[in-house]
Design a protein around this motif. Structure first.
Motif, mmCIF file in Angstrom:
data_model
loop_
_atom_site.group_PDB
_atom_site.id
_atom_site.type_symbol
_atom_site.label_atom_id
_atom_site.label_comp_id
_atom_site.label_asym_id
_atom_site.label_seq_id
_atom_site.Cartn_x
_atom_site.Cartn_y
_atom_site.Cartn_z
ATOM 1 N N ASP A 193 0.825 -1.205 0.000
ATOM 2 C CA ASP A 193 0.000 0.000 0.000
ATOM 3 C C ASP A 193 0.856 1.252 0.000
ATOM 4 O OD1 ASP A 193 -2.271 -1.505 -0.010
ATOM 5 O OD2 ASP A 193 -2.720 -1.277 2.134
ATOM 6 N N LEU A 194 2.011 1.234 0.738
ATOM 7 C CA LEU A 194 2.878 2.413 0.746
ATOM 8 C C LEU A 194 3.499 2.631 -0.626
ATOM 9 C CD1 LEU A 194 4.221 4.702 2.335
ATOM 10 C CD2 LEU A 194 6.051 3.103 2.967
ATOM 11 N N LEU A 195 3.901 1.565 -1.299
ATOM 12 C CA LEU A 195 4.509 1.681 -2.619
ATOM 13 C C LEU A 195 3.482 2.188 -3.636
ATOM 14 C CD1 LEU A 195 7.091 1.156 -4.273
ATOM 15 C CD2 LEU A 195 6.262 -1.158 -4.688
ATOM 16 N N ALA A 196 2.218 1.818 -3.493
ATOM 17 C CA ALA A 196 1.165 2.259 -4.412
ATOM 18 C C ALA A 196 0.628 3.636 -4.079
ATOM 19 C CB ALA A 196 0.024 1.248 -4.388
ATOM 20 N N GLY A 197 1.052 4.227 -2.960
ATOM 21 C CA GLY A 197 0.632 5.561 -2.582
ATOM 22 C C GLY A 197 -0.770 5.619 -2.030
ATOM 23 N N ARG A 198 -1.310 4.517 -1.538
ATOM 24 C CA ARG A 198 -2.664 4.490 -1.001
ATOM 25 C C ARG A 198 -2.695 3.883 0.404
ATOM 26 N NH1 ARG A 198 -3.835 -0.880 -1.953
ATOM 27 N NH2 ARG A 198 -2.787 -1.853 -3.725
ATOM 28 N N LEU A 199 -1.663 4.199 1.195
ATOM 29 C CA LEU A 199 -1.558 3.575 2.519
ATOM 30 C C LEU A 199 -2.717 3.977 3.434
ATOM 31 C CD1 LEU A 199 0.122 1.781 4.401
ATOM 32 C CD2 LEU A 199 1.319 3.830 5.161
ATOM 33 N N ALA A 200 -3.067 5.271 3.386
ATOM 34 C CA ALA A 200 -4.093 5.754 4.315
ATOM 35 C C ALA A 200 -5.461 5.188 4.012
ATOM 36 C CB ALA A 200 -4.140 7.275 4.294
ATOM 37 N N GLU A 201 -5.715 4.785 2.751
ATOM 38 C CA GLU A 201 -7.023 4.262 2.388
ATOM 39 C C GLU A 201 -6.977 2.784 2.014
ATOM 40 O OE1 GLU A 201 -5.596 6.788 0.635
ATOM 41 O OE2 GLU A 201 -6.507 8.457 1.749
ATOM 42 N N GLY A 202 -5.834 2.161 2.044
ATOM 43 C CA GLY A 202 -5.694 0.785 1.595
ATOM 44 C C GLY A 202 -6.134 -0.236 2.625
ATOM 45 N N ASN A 203 -5.910 -1.460 2.236
ATOM 46 C CA ASN A 203 -6.324 -2.590 3.086
ATOM 47 C C ASN A 203 -5.570 -2.607 4.419
ATOM 48 O OD1 ASN A 203 -7.785 -5.170 3.429
ATOM 49 N ND2 ASN A 203 -5.691 -6.019 3.435
ATOM 50 N N PHE A 204 -4.301 -2.215 4.395
ATOM 51 C CA PHE A 204 -3.509 -2.226 5.638
ATOM 52 C C PHE A 204 -4.123 -1.302 6.671
ATOM 53 C CE2 PHE A 204 -0.191 -0.337 8.270
ATOM 54 C CZ PHE A 204 0.358 -1.470 8.837
ATOM 55 N N ALA A 205 -4.438 -0.056 6.260
ATOM 56 C CA ALA A 205 -5.015 0.909 7.200
ATOM 57 C C ALA A 205 -6.346 0.415 7.730
ATOM 58 C CB ALA A 205 -5.181 2.258 6.518
ATOM 59 N N THR A 206 -7.137 -0.219 6.821
ATOM 60 C CA THR A 206 -8.434 -0.735 7.253
ATOM 61 C C THR A 206 -8.268 -1.796 8.341
ATOM 62 O OG1 THR A 206 -9.354 -0.302 5.063
ATOM 63 C CG2 THR A 206 -10.544 -1.866 6.483
ATOM 64 N N GLN A 207 -7.332 -2.702 8.176
ATOM 65 C CA GLN A 207 -7.113 -3.773 9.149
ATOM 66 C C GLN A 207 -6.566 -3.242 10.479
ATOM 67 O OE1 GLN A 207 -8.199 -6.809 8.710
ATOM 68 N NE2 GLN A 207 -8.894 -6.253 6.658
ATOM 69 N N VAL A 208 -5.703 -2.228 10.384
ATOM 70 C CA VAL A 208 -5.155 -1.647 11.625
ATOM 71 C C VAL A 208 -6.256 -0.961 12.416
ATOM 72 C CG1 VAL A 208 -3.612 0.105 12.560
ATOM 73 C CG2 VAL A 208 -2.815 -1.436 10.765
ATOM 74 N N ARG A 209 -7.145 -0.247 11.681
ATOM 75 C CA ARG A 209 -8.252 0.413 12.380
ATOM 76 C C ARG A 209 -9.188 -0.636 13.001
ATOM 77 N NH1 ARG A 209 -8.073 3.654 7.528
ATOM 78 N NH2 ARG A 209 -7.082 5.668 7.984
ATOM 79 N N ALA A 210 -9.366 -1.725 12.282
ATOM 80 C CA ALA A 210 -10.200 -2.802 12.837
ATOM 81 C C ALA A 210 -9.555 -3.398 14.088
ATOM 82 C CB ALA A 210 -10.417 -3.878 11.784
ATOM 83 N N TYR A 211 -8.257 -3.514 14.071
ATOM 84 C CA TYR A 211 -7.526 -4.015 15.266
ATOM 85 C C TYR A 211 -7.792 -3.126 16.466
ATOM 86 C CZ TYR A 211 -3.483 -3.588 18.390
ATOM 87 O OH TYR A 211 -2.681 -3.419 19.487
ATOM 88 N N ALA A 212 -7.762 -1.813 16.240
ATOM 89 C CA ALA A 212 -7.949 -0.883 17.354
ATOM 90 C C ALA A 212 -9.337 -0.977 17.955
ATOM 91 C CB ALA A 212 -7.670 0.546 16.880
ATOM 92 N N GLN A 213 -10.313 -1.474 17.184
ATOM 93 C CA GLN A 213 -11.688 -1.556 17.670
ATOM 94 C C GLN A 213 -12.004 -2.909 18.316
ATOM 95 O OE1 GLN A 213 -13.677 1.141 17.633
ATOM 96 N NE2 GLN A 213 -11.926 2.222 16.718
ATOM 97 N N ARG A 214 -11.099 -3.835 18.258
ATOM 98 C CA ARG A 214 -11.365 -5.162 18.793
ATOM 99 C C ARG A 214 -11.467 -5.135 20.331
ATOM 100 N NH1 ARG A 214 -10.219 -9.510 15.264
ATOM 101 N NH2 ARG A 214 -9.799 -10.857 17.047
ATOM 102 N N LYS A 215 -12.300 -5.994 20.868
ATOM 103 C CA LYS A 215 -12.424 -6.153 22.306
ATOM 104 C C LYS A 215 -11.586 -7.354 22.739
ATOM 105 C CE LYS A 215 -15.494 -2.880 22.580
ATOM 106 N NZ LYS A 215 -15.125 -1.569 23.189
ATOM 107 N N VAL A 216 -10.927 -7.244 23.853
ATOM 108 C CA VAL A 216 -10.069 -8.325 24.332
ATOM 109 C C VAL A 216 -10.321 -8.550 25.816
ATOM 110 C CG1 VAL A 216 -8.128 -6.783 24.825
ATOM 111 C CG2 VAL A 216 -7.693 -9.203 24.444
ATOM 112 N N ASP A 217 -10.350 -9.785 26.220
ATOM 113 C CA ASP A 217 -10.505 -10.166 27.625
ATOM 114 C C ASP A 217 -9.611 -11.386 27.867
ATOM 115 O OD1 ASP A 217 -11.238 -10.558 30.207
ATOM 116 O OD2 ASP A 217 -13.288 -11.218 29.802
ATOM 117 N N ALA A 218 -8.347 -11.119 28.212
ATOM 118 C CA ALA A 218 -7.343 -12.189 28.276
ATOM 119 C C ALA A 218 -6.755 -12.279 29.681
ATOM 120 C CB ALA A 218 -6.234 -11.927 27.262
ATOM 121 N N PRO A 219 -7.155 -13.318 30.476
ATOM 122 C CA PRO A 219 -6.494 -13.538 31.784
ATOM 123 C C PRO A 219 -5.146 -14.220 31.564
ATOM 124 C CG PRO A 219 -8.237 -15.148 31.446
ATOM 125 C CD PRO A 219 -8.270 -14.243 30.252
#
Length: 480
Positions: A56-82
């Protein structure tokens, strides 16, 4: 300073301070060790994410590409890990990507896009082909507000660096793990140090007790009292105690010979002088029959006195040998008393003294030397008969329980003068008998030695009803 305190202080300096020093070092190493572990994991994560972001960085679409989408999805995940003792409920990675010039083109938090990060170590060193990482506090001077930053290069297909990807994680997210580890190590470390000191105190007390028994044994020996050789768990102390006992035996043997040869020589001087004087006078041819008979009686009396002294000295020798053997054979105290009284029946009849016996029918068993016990009883009887007036009674009583046996011998004589009370147990000290003459001065001293040998006691005092009462108390055999 006492030996026990010195040993304990030495043990504390060697073990306690060493343990505390090791504990401090371990606690100080917990935080950097945990941080190093986290940084090592972040290196893996940064390189993995950099590989995923390269297209995505090489194609110049990092902010809107699949990588950014997955990272934003990661930030929204809920975790409950003992995780063992730590409960994780949040995802703490912040991810930002810069171009080849160090300008931020993507930020998972969205706050640094367009900013120039080329001066930060993580970006600057990574873009130059080195390992880039930094720890930056959000609040100056507060280590707890620091944030770890670990960067990895982003490559194009030709292997050229076209940017950097940084993974950031706040220190506060791992502080509970670090704090708990430090507390646990400190608690168990202090418990280990306390246990080591307790062991040291216990061993010191045991050693002090063993040394104390040796000191007590040495004092008893120095004061001439019988004492058992102390035993301890340490072989070296046992060897020392045995060496002290052997030294005592050798010294006592030497002192015994010196002391009693001197005493015997002193006591024999007087009767020998009497025998010599009488013999010289008996040698005169014109000596009348009356004085001749008197001097002959003097020779006989002094010879008997010398024989009594020699017999007593032989008894002392037997007593000393018995003390070294420490014999503990069982014997019947009642039978020994009857035998001692029977042997002195003729002496008592000759002095017109009656022996009244109050003895139990059942035997009373003691542990020790039965012959020496009978000797002690005989010495008390000899004294009582010597001081008893004609037509009087000497009462002999024996009583016992499971714990001790008590023998009493009472006469109806004149009693002990006040001036003689402190000296009645001295060797060779004797009082004039009512019928004339003196004893050897060894009887009561002999009885005291026998009593001490059997861990008992002898008491001699004036009786309220007249005369003297001697009380010999010996412990009974141990139960079982």
């Amino acid at each position: 300073m006492k030996l026990s305190l010195r040993i304990l202080l030495g043990y504390f300096l060697v073990v306690g301070l060493t343990g505390l020093f090791a504990l401090i070092i371990v606690v100080r190493e917990v935080k950097p060790s945990v941080r190093e572990t986290i940084e090592e994991t972040m290196v893996d994560a940064a390189n993995l994410l950099a590989a995923l972001a390269s297209a995505d960085l090489l194609a110049g679409r990092l902010a809107e590409g699949n990588f950014a989408t997955q990272v934003r999805a990661y930030a929204q995940r809920k975790v409950d890990a003992p995780i063992w003792h730590f409960h994780k409920t949040s995802l703490d990675f912040r991810i930002y990507v810069t171009d080849a010039a160090g300008r931020v083109v993507f930020d998972s938090d969205g706050r640094a896009v367009g900013e120039d990060y080329s001066r930060w170590n993580d970006v600057r060193r990574t873009l130059s082909g080195q390992y880039g990482a930094r720890s930056t506090p959000l609040e100056p001077g507060e280590d707890a507000s620091s944030v770890f930053h670990v960067a990895a290069p982003v490559f194009d297909d030709a292997g050229r660096i076209i940017g950097s990807l940084t993974v950031a994680k706040p220190v506060a997210s791992v502080d509970p793990i670090i704090g708990r580890a430090e507390r646990s190590i400190t608690r168990y470390g202090l418990m280990l140090v306390a246990a080591s000191l307790a062991v040291g105190l216990f061993m010191t007390m045991r050693l002090s007790a063993s040394v104390g028994r040796l000191q007590h044994y040495a004092r008893e020996v120095s004061e001439g009292r019988p004492a058992e050789v102390p035993a301890s768990g340490a072989r070296e102390l046992n060897d020392l105690a045995q060496a002290m006992a052997l030294m005592r035996q050798k010294l006592e043997g030497k002192h015994y010979v010196e002391r009693y040869v001197q005493a015997l020589a002193h006591e024999l001087k007087s009767p020998l002088a009497g025998v010599r004087g009488a013999a010289e006078l008996l040698g005169e041819a014109d000596l009348p029959v009356g004085p001749r008979m008197q001097f002959a009686r003097n020779v006989t009396e002094q010879s008997v006195r010398m024989q009594a002294l020699i017999d007593r000295m032989l008894l002392w020798s037997r007593l000393a040998a018995a003390a070294r053997r420490a014999a503990t054979a069982p014997f019947d105290a009642v039978a020994a008393v009857r035998q001692a009284c029977a042997k002195r029946g003729a002496l008592a009849s000759g002095r017109e003294v009656a022996l009244d016996l109050d003895l139990p029918d059942a035997p009373l068993t003691l542990l020790g030397d039965g012959g020496l016990f009978e000797l002690a009883v005989g010495s008390l009887l000899d004294n009582a008969i010597d001081f008893a007036p004609p037509a009087s009674h000497v009462t002999v009583t024996v009583s016992g329980s499971g714990r001790e046996v008590v023998l009493t011998v009472r006469d109806r004589g004149p009693g002990i003068p006040d001036y003689a009370q402190p000296r009645i147990f001295e060797r060779f000290y004797s009082l004039a008998r009512p019928h004339g003459g003196r004893g050897s001065g060894l009887g009561l001293a002999l009885v005291r030695e026998i009593a001490q040998l059997h861990k008992g006691r002898i008491e001699v005092a004036n009786h309220a009803g007249g005369g003297v009462i001697a009380t010999l108390t010996l412990p009974g055999p141990p139960a079982g």
